[in-house]
Design a protein around this motif. Structure first.
Motif, PDB file in Angstrom:
ATOM      1  N   ILE A 257       0.828  -1.220   0.000  1.00 18.14           N
ATOM      2  CA  ILE A 257       0.000   0.000   0.000  1.00 18.14           C
ATOM      3  C   ILE A 257       0.853   1.257   0.000  1.00 18.14           C
ATOM      4  CG2 ILE A 257      -1.657   1.345   1.351  1.00 18.14           C
ATOM      5  CD1 ILE A 257      -2.936  -1.324   2.118  1.00 18.14           C
ATOM      6  N   PRO A 258       1.838   1.476   0.818  1.00 24.31           N
ATOM      7  CA  PRO A 258       2.689   2.677   0.772  1.00 24.31           C
ATOM      8  C   PRO A 258       3.419   2.808  -0.555  1.00 24.31           C
ATOM      9  CG  PRO A 258       2.938   1.519   2.853  1.00 24.31           C
ATOM     10  CD  PRO A 258       2.140   0.658   1.976  1.00 24.31           C
ATOM     11  N   MET A 259       3.845   1.764  -1.154  1.00 18.99           N
ATOM     12  CA  MET A 259       4.553   1.816  -2.437  1.00 18.99           C
ATOM     13  C   MET A 259       3.648   2.380  -3.517  1.00 18.99           C
ATOM     14  SD  MET A 259       7.369   1.363  -3.948  1.00 18.99           S
ATOM     15  CE  MET A 259       8.246   0.459  -2.720  1.00 18.99           C
ATOM     16  N   ARG A 260       2.378   2.003  -3.493  1.00 21.39           N
ATOM     17  CA  ARG A 260       1.444   2.526  -4.491  1.00 21.39           C
ATOM     18  C   ARG A 260       1.278   4.033  -4.325  1.00 21.39           C
ATOM     19  NH1 ARG A 260      -1.390  -2.342  -3.421  1.00 21.39           N
ATOM     20  NH2 ARG A 260      -2.807  -1.262  -1.989  1.00 21.39           N
ATOM     21  N   TRP A 261       1.249   4.419  -3.057  1.00 21.08           N
ATOM     22  CA  TRP A 261       1.133   5.864  -2.818  1.00 21.08           C
ATOM     23  C   TRP A 261       2.383   6.630  -3.310  1.00 21.08           C
ATOM     24  CZ3 TRP A 261      -3.074   8.466  -1.930  1.00 21.08           C
ATOM     25  CH2 TRP A 261      -4.164   7.835  -1.356  1.00 21.08           C
ATOM     26  N   VAL A 262       3.524   6.032  -3.147  1.00 30.49           N
ATOM     27  CA  VAL A 262       4.771   6.666  -3.631  1.00 30.49           C
ATOM     28  C   VAL A 262       4.739   6.814  -5.136  1.00 30.49           C
ATOM     29  CG1 VAL A 262       7.258   6.366  -3.868  1.00 30.49           C
ATOM     30  CG2 VAL A 262       6.137   5.885  -1.670  1.00 30.49           C
ATOM     31  N   VAL A 263       4.339   5.719  -5.789  1.00 25.58           N
ATOM     32  CA  VAL A 263       4.254   5.758  -7.259  1.00 25.58           C
ATOM     33  C   VAL A 263       3.250   6.811  -7.700  1.00 25.58           C
ATOM     34  CG1 VAL A 263       3.604   4.436  -9.303  1.00 25.58           C
ATOM     35  CG2 VAL A 263       4.975   3.352  -7.482  1.00 25.58           C
ATOM     36  N   PHE A 264       2.108   6.808  -6.952  1.00 26.56           N
ATOM     37  CA  PHE A 264       1.081   7.795  -7.299  1.00 26.56           C
ATOM     38  C   PHE A 264       1.599   9.219  -7.092  1.00 26.56           C
ATOM     39  CE2 PHE A 264      -2.523  10.499  -6.042  1.00 26.56           C
ATOM     40  CZ  PHE A 264      -3.289  10.426  -7.195  1.00 26.56           C
ATOM     41  N   GLY A 265       2.372   9.441  -6.033  1.00 27.43           N
ATOM     42  CA  GLY A 265       2.927  10.785  -5.764  1.00 27.43           C
ATOM     43  C   GLY A 265       3.898  11.204  -6.848  1.00 27.43           C
ATOM     44  N   ILE A 266       4.741  10.244  -7.267  1.00 29.13           N
ATOM     45  CA  ILE A 266       5.704  10.555  -8.328  1.00 29.13           C
ATOM     46  C   ILE A 266       4.977  10.895  -9.607  1.00 29.13           C
ATOM     47  CG2 ILE A 266       7.532   9.581  -9.769  1.00 29.13           C
ATOM     48  CD1 ILE A 266       8.365   7.916  -7.301  1.00 29.13           C
ATOM     49  N   PHE A 267       3.953  10.053  -9.890  1.00 24.81           N
ATOM     50  CA  PHE A 267       3.174  10.288 -11.107  1.00 24.81           C
ATOM     51  C   PHE A 267       2.494  11.654 -11.051  1.00 24.81           C
ATOM     52  CE2 PHE A 267      -0.840   9.862 -13.458  1.00 24.81           C
ATOM     53  CZ  PHE A 267      -0.336   9.619 -14.735  1.00 24.81           C
ATOM     54  N   LEU A 268       1.960  11.977  -9.873  1.00 28.06           N
ATOM     55  CA  LEU A 268       1.285  13.273  -9.721  1.00 28.06           C
ATOM     56  C   LEU A 268       2.274  14.421  -9.855  1.00 28.06           C
ATOM     57  CD1 LEU A 268      -1.372  14.739  -9.085  1.00 28.06           C
ATOM     58  CD2 LEU A 268      -0.820  14.541  -6.658  1.00 28.06           C
ATOM     59  N   ALA A 269       3.457  14.233  -9.319  1.00 25.00           N
ATOM     60  CA  ALA A 269       4.490  15.283  -9.416  1.00 25.00           C
ATOM     61  C   ALA A 269       4.896  15.508 -10.857  1.00 25.00           C
ATOM     62  CB  ALA A 269       5.701  14.901  -8.571  1.00 25.00           C
ATOM     63  N   LEU A 270       4.986  14.441 -11.620  1.00 22.54           N
ATOM     64  CA  LEU A 270       5.338  14.567 -13.032  1.00 22.54           C
ATOM     65  C   LEU A 270       4.269  15.353 -13.773  1.00 22.54           C
ATOM     66  CD1 LEU A 270       6.735  10.985 -13.782  1.00 22.54           C
ATOM     67  CD2 LEU A 270       8.039  13.119 -13.697  1.00 22.54           C
ATOM     68  N   ILE A 271       3.024  15.040 -13.478  1.00 24.04           N
ATOM     69  CA  ILE A 271       1.927  15.753 -14.155  1.00 24.04           C
ATOM     70  C   ILE A 271       1.964  17.234 -13.804  1.00 24.04           C
ATOM     71  CG2 ILE A 271      -0.595  15.980 -14.257  1.00 24.04           C
ATOM     72  CD1 ILE A 271      -0.763  12.949 -13.920  1.00 24.04           C
ATOM     73  N   VAL A 272       2.152  17.487 -12.508  1.00 20.52           N
ATOM     74  CA  VAL A 272       2.214  18.901 -12.081  1.00 20.52           C
ATOM     75  C   VAL A 272       3.384  19.605 -12.760  1.00 20.52           C
ATOM     76  CG1 VAL A 272       2.609  20.429 -10.122  1.00 20.52           C
ATOM     77  CG2 VAL A 272       1.074  18.452  -9.876  1.00 20.52           C
ATOM     78  N   GLY A 273       4.489  18.911 -12.879  1.00 17.17           N
ATOM     79  CA  GLY A 273       5.665  19.498 -13.521  1.00 17.17           C
ATOM     80  C   GLY A 273       5.395  19.815 -14.973  1.00 17.17           C
ATOM     81  N   LEU A 274       4.713  18.922 -15.652  1.00 15.98           N
ATOM     82  CA  LEU A 274       4.392  19.136 -17.048  1.00 15.98           C
ATOM     83  C   LEU A 274       3.460  20.331 -17.196  1.00 15.98           C
ATOM     84  CD1 LEU A 274       3.896  15.452 -18.275  1.00 15.98           C
ATOM     85  CD2 LEU A 274       5.744  17.004 -18.889  1.00 15.98           C
ATOM     86  N   VAL A 275       2.484  20.394 -16.312  1.00  6.24           N
ATOM     87  CA  VAL A 275       1.522  21.500 -16.388  1.00  6.24           C
ATOM     88  C   VAL A 275       2.237  22.814 -16.157  1.00  6.24           C
ATOM     89  CG1 VAL A 275      -0.485  22.535 -15.304  1.00  6.24           C
ATOM     90  CG2 VAL A 275      -0.430  20.060 -15.711  1.00  6.24           C
ATOM     91  N   VAL A 276       3.070  22.882 -15.197  1.00  4.44           N
ATOM     92  CA  VAL A 276       3.795  24.126 -14.884  1.00  4.44           C
ATOM     93  C   VAL A 276       4.712  24.489 -16.035  1.00  4.44           C
ATOM     94  CG1 VAL A 276       5.476  25.161 -13.337  1.00  4.44           C
ATOM     95  CG2 VAL A 276       3.634  23.756 -12.391  1.00  4.44           C
TER      96      VAL A 276
END
Length: 280
Positions: A257-276
């Protein structure tokens, strides 16, 4: 002729034995007549081959006291009927019934005064119808005494002893026959002893067999319980493995469960980075 008792109480039986031999050259029958005081009271017919002999017995009984003369042919004898004695003879015993020539055997009785005053009498021992020994005895009223006779006989064969109303036969054997008989008797006793020992051992063997069988049954029962315990242990092991697998699965799931959250956070950070990045 032989008479088994010279003195008898009223009504007592007296046996008269007569030896008969056919001295002729041909067989035939002969009538024997027993006379008592000159009167014929019994008769018997005997059939004998040439040269054959036999002993013929007669039995008589008289109630009246007195002396009686018996005869068979030219053979004669006598006996006397007396009033009951005031002495009672009991506990007759003979220590041996088979002896070798010249050996001694003992005959004993107990004499008791059953009268109403002190009395004396002689205790007489008869051997083959003849008085051979006597012992005087004097007793107070109600008193008793043991009387023993020792007798020895060299004539081989069967002999009759009589005391009071008792009579018994004993046998005299040649020394070699007597010794052989003793050896046979000793062997018989040894065989009986060995039989008893064998029976005792067989009993012990049977007891051991029963003990072994009981232990085998107990061992079989324990083996059954052991197999049952092994089955239960294997079942518990299987259940334990299942529980361990479940626990391992849960552990992995919890760790995942924590690993999925890490992956999700990384994925979310990438999206935010792309948007910015696009905005700039």
């Amino acid at each position: 002729m032989s008479i088994d008792k010279k003195t008898v109480e009223p009504g007592g039986d007296v046996t008269i034995s007569v030896n008969v031999k056919n001295e002729g050259k041909v067989g035939g029958s002969h009538l024997l007549e027993l006379s008592l005081d000159g009167k014929i009271v019994d008769n018997k017919s005997v059939k004998l081959s040439a040269g054959q002999s036999d002993t013929v017995p007669f039995t008589v009984s008289k109630e009246n006291t007195g002396s009686y003369r018996v005869s068979v042919g030219n053979q004669t004898g006598s006996f006397e009927v007396k009033k009951p004695s005031k002495f009672e003879i009991t506990n007759y015993s003979m220590d041996r019934k088979i002896v070798k020539t010249g050996s001694t055997l003992e005959v004993s009785v107990v004499v008791k005064n059953v009268g109403n005053k002190k009395s004396s009498r002689s205790v007489v021992l008869y051997l083959d119808g003849e008085a051979v020994k006597s012992k005087p005895v004097s007793l107070e009223v109600g008193k008793s005494k043991s009387i023993a006779f020792k007798i020895s006989e060299n004539k081989i064969g069967s002999h009759k002893v009589s005391i009071g109303g008792y009579s018994e036969n004993f046998r005299v054997l040649p020394p070699e026959t007597f010794e052989l008989r003793n050896k046979v008797e000793n062997l018989k006793e040894e065989v009986e002893v060995r039989k008893d020992r064998i029976a005792n051992l067989q009993g012990k063997i049977e007891n051991l067999k029963e003990g072994v069988k009981a232990r085998e049954d107990k061992l079989s029962d324990l083996q059954g319980k052991l197999e049952e315990s092994r089955g239960e242990l294997n079942s518990k092991k299987s259940k334990l493995r299942m529980v361990q697998n479940e626990l391992e699965k849960e552990r992995k799931e919890k760790e995942g469960i924590p690993m999925r959250w890490v992956v999700f956070g990384i994925f979310l950070a990438l999206i935010v980075g792309l948007v910015v990045g696009r905005k700039t």
